[in-house]
Design a protein around this motif. Structure first.
Motif, mmCIF file in Angstrom:
data_model
loop_
_atom_site.group_PDB
_atom_site.id
_atom_site.type_symbol
_atom_site.label_atom_id
_atom_site.label_comp_id
_atom_site.label_asym_id
_atom_site.label_seq_id
_atom_site.Cartn_x
_atom_site.Cartn_y
_atom_site.Cartn_z
ATOM 1 N N HIS A 253 22.901 69.206 26.428
ATOM 2 C CA HIS A 253 22.483 69.336 25.036
ATOM 3 C C HIS A 253 22.786 68.073 24.254
ATOM 4 O O HIS A 253 23.853 67.474 24.397
ATOM 5 C CB HIS A 253 23.206 70.517 24.376
ATOM 6 N N GLU A 254 21.827 67.689 23.420
ATOM 7 C CA GLU A 254 22.045 66.517 22.576
ATOM 8 C C GLU A 254 22.974 66.833 21.388
ATOM 9 O O GLU A 254 23.758 65.998 20.981
ATOM 10 C CB GLU A 254 20.709 65.994 22.023
ATOM 11 N N ASN A 255 22.830 68.020 20.831
ATOM 12 C CA ASN A 255 23.558 68.355 19.600
ATOM 13 C C ASN A 255 24.888 69.013 19.909
ATOM 14 O O ASN A 255 24.960 69.939 20.715
ATOM 15 C CB ASN A 255 22.749 69.338 18.749
ATOM 16 N N MET A 256 25.928 68.546 19.246
ATOM 17 C CA MET A 256 27.233 69.202 19.357
ATOM 18 C C MET A 256 27.869 69.278 17.982
ATOM 19 O O MET A 256 27.643 68.405 17.135
ATOM 20 C CB MET A 256 28.129 68.470 20.360
ATOM 21 N N ILE B 244 32.636 70.891 10.276
ATOM 22 C CA ILE B 244 33.496 69.728 10.083
ATOM 23 C C ILE B 244 32.722 68.437 10.373
ATOM 24 O O ILE B 244 32.621 67.551 9.533
ATOM 25 C CB ILE B 244 34.734 69.794 11.003
ATOM 26 N N TYR B 245 32.204 68.333 11.580
ATOM 27 C CA TYR B 245 31.408 67.172 12.022
ATOM 28 C C TYR B 245 30.361 67.649 13.008
ATOM 29 O O TYR B 245 30.527 68.675 13.653
ATOM 30 C CB TYR B 245 32.313 66.148 12.740
ATOM 31 N N PHE B 246 29.299 66.862 13.143
ATOM 32 C CA PHE B 246 28.340 67.132 14.188
ATOM 33 C C PHE B 246 27.787 65.821 14.734
ATOM 34 O O PHE B 246 27.974 64.754 14.136
ATOM 35 C CB PHE B 246 27.216 68.059 13.720
ATOM 36 N N SER B 247 27.134 65.935 15.883
ATOM 37 C CA SER B 247 26.615 64.743 16.564
ATOM 38 C C SER B 247 25.279 65.086 17.205
ATOM 39 O O SER B 247 25.155 66.108 17.883
ATOM 40 C CB SER B 247 27.614 64.298 17.633
ATOM 41 N N TYR B 248 24.301 64.220 16.972
ATOM 42 C CA TYR B 248 22.978 64.438 17.562
ATOM 43 C C TYR B 248 22.732 63.567 18.784
ATOM 44 O O TYR B 248 21.676 63.642 19.412
ATOM 45 C CB TYR B 248 21.872 64.183 16.540
ATOM 46 N N ASP B 249 23.697 62.708 19.110
ATOM 47 C CA ASP B 249 23.501 61.827 20.271
ATOM 48 C C ASP B 249 24.819 61.147 20.590
ATOM 49 O O ASP B 249 25.749 61.137 19.762
ATOM 50 C CB ASP B 249 22.419 60.792 19.970
ATOM 51 N N VAL B 250 24.886 60.545 21.756
ATOM 52 C CA VAL B 250 26.089 59.809 22.148
ATOM 53 C C VAL B 250 26.371 58.723 21.115
ATOM 54 O O VAL B 250 25.459 58.054 20.631
ATOM 55 C CB VAL B 250 25.892 59.182 23.540
ATOM 56 N N ARG C 27 32.266 60.832 20.446
ATOM 57 C CA ARG C 27 31.229 61.288 21.392
ATOM 58 C C ARG C 27 30.858 60.089 22.268
ATOM 59 O O ARG C 27 29.875 59.401 22.045
ATOM 60 C CB ARG C 27 30.002 61.801 20.627
ATOM 61 N N GLU C 28 31.676 59.861 23.275
ATOM 62 C CA GLU C 28 31.457 58.735 24.195
ATOM 63 C C GLU C 28 30.488 59.102 25.311
ATOM 64 O O GLU C 28 29.799 58.247 25.860
ATOM 65 C CB GLU C 28 32.789 58.268 24.782
ATOM 66 N N LYS C 29 30.478 60.383 25.682
ATOM 67 C CA LYS C 29 29.564 60.874 26.700
ATOM 68 C C LYS C 29 28.796 62.062 26.144
ATOM 69 O O LYS C 29 29.311 62.790 25.283
ATOM 70 C CB LYS C 29 30.332 61.283 27.958
ATOM 71 N N LYS C 30 27.621 62.275 26.655
ATOM 72 C CA LYS C 30 26.749 63.313 26.111
ATOM 73 C C LYS C 30 27.386 64.687 26.191
ATOM 74 O O LYS C 30 27.224 65.511 25.289
ATOM 75 C CB LYS C 30 25.425 63.314 26.889
ATOM 76 N N GLU C 31 28.123 64.966 27.237
ATOM 77 C CA GLU C 31 28.636 66.313 27.449
ATOM 78 C C GLU C 31 29.947 66.588 26.718
ATOM 79 O O GLU C 31 30.390 67.714 26.671
ATOM 80 C CB GLU C 31 28.833 66.570 28.954
ATOM 81 N N ARG C 32 30.553 65.572 26.132
ATOM 82 C CA ARG C 32 31.898 65.742 25.585
ATOM 83 C C ARG C 32 31.944 65.345 24.112
ATOM 84 O O ARG C 32 31.476 64.270 23.736
ATOM 85 C CB ARG C 32 32.888 64.888 26.379
#
Lengths: 111, 114
Positions: free
Chosen positions: B29-32, B46-52, B68-73
């Protein structure tokens, strides 16, 4: 900022009865989603209804959406003790595509 | 099924400590997202990320940072933990392919700061 608000805050019913929870929101939305949370666990997605839909069914769940009143309802039919959980509505707004959650309804189904 | 794993279910830290909350998802998943959940307040982003290497502030980012250094983490960092950060922290992921895709949540980390 809180977008969705569930009503009632708590609901207690007997097994076999139907449970209805309501959600009101303030601004226009892309979709509205319902989630369930068992005590101390993460949330599980139940059902999603898009802004151009009025009603949706999934098993014992029925969701309605009235965009003119900015409200939604979740109906659980023939409830079971295992349905005991907190239920949250969440709205996705077109402006920022962030999902915003309400404070939840705690449903208790007594055996 | 999508699996979102949060590294700790319970965590107790002292005021002033640097705290790392880790979240891993296995569905590419791209979004976390990171939420905190408090009684009477519901879930707050709190925070979100759409990409590495990409991050955006949510509604309550103060006192937190993310990585977010890697897509999965997707890691949530409390630079200097305070007692008002005692809470349940929930990580979630979703696919951006469809704006109507739901969030998949981990089981949460209950953090106590003493």
């Amino acid at each position: 900022s809180q977008q969705g608000e569930e009503d009632p805050q708590a609901l207690s019913i007997q097994e076999g009865e139907n449970a209805t929870m309501n959600c009101s929101y303030k601004t226009s939305i892309n979709n509205l989603q319902w989630y369930r949370q068992n005590s101390g666990r993460g949330l599980v997605h139940l059902i999603l209804i898009r802004s151009n839909e009025r009603e949706k069914h999934s098993g014992r769940l029925r969701v309605t959406l009235d965009t003119s009143k900015k409200s939604s309802s979740l109906l659980i039919t023939a409830s079971r003790a295992a349905d005991t959980a907190s239920y949250f509505c969440a709205t996705l707004t077109p402006s920022n595509y962030k999902l915003t959650f309400g404070k939840g309804t705690l449903l208790t189904v007594n055996p | 099924d999508v699996k979102v794993t949060q590294s700790s279910r319970y965590l107790v830290k002292r005021t002033g400590e640097k705290v790392f909350l880790e979240c891993v998802q296995d569905m590419d998943h791209e979004n976390m997202f990171w939420y905190r959940q408090d009684p009477g307040l519901g879930l707050r982003l709190i925070y979100f990320s759409y990409d590495v290497k990409m991050k955006e502030k949510g509604d309550i980012p103060e006192g937190y940072s993310v990585s977010r250094e890697k897509k999965e983490r997707f890691s949530l960092i409390l630079e200097s933990a305070s007692t008002n950060q005692t809470s349940m922290y929930l990580c979630a992921s979703s696919s951006p392919a469809d704006r109507n895709s739901p969030l998949h949540f981990g089981n949460g980390t209950r953090l106590t700061v003493t």
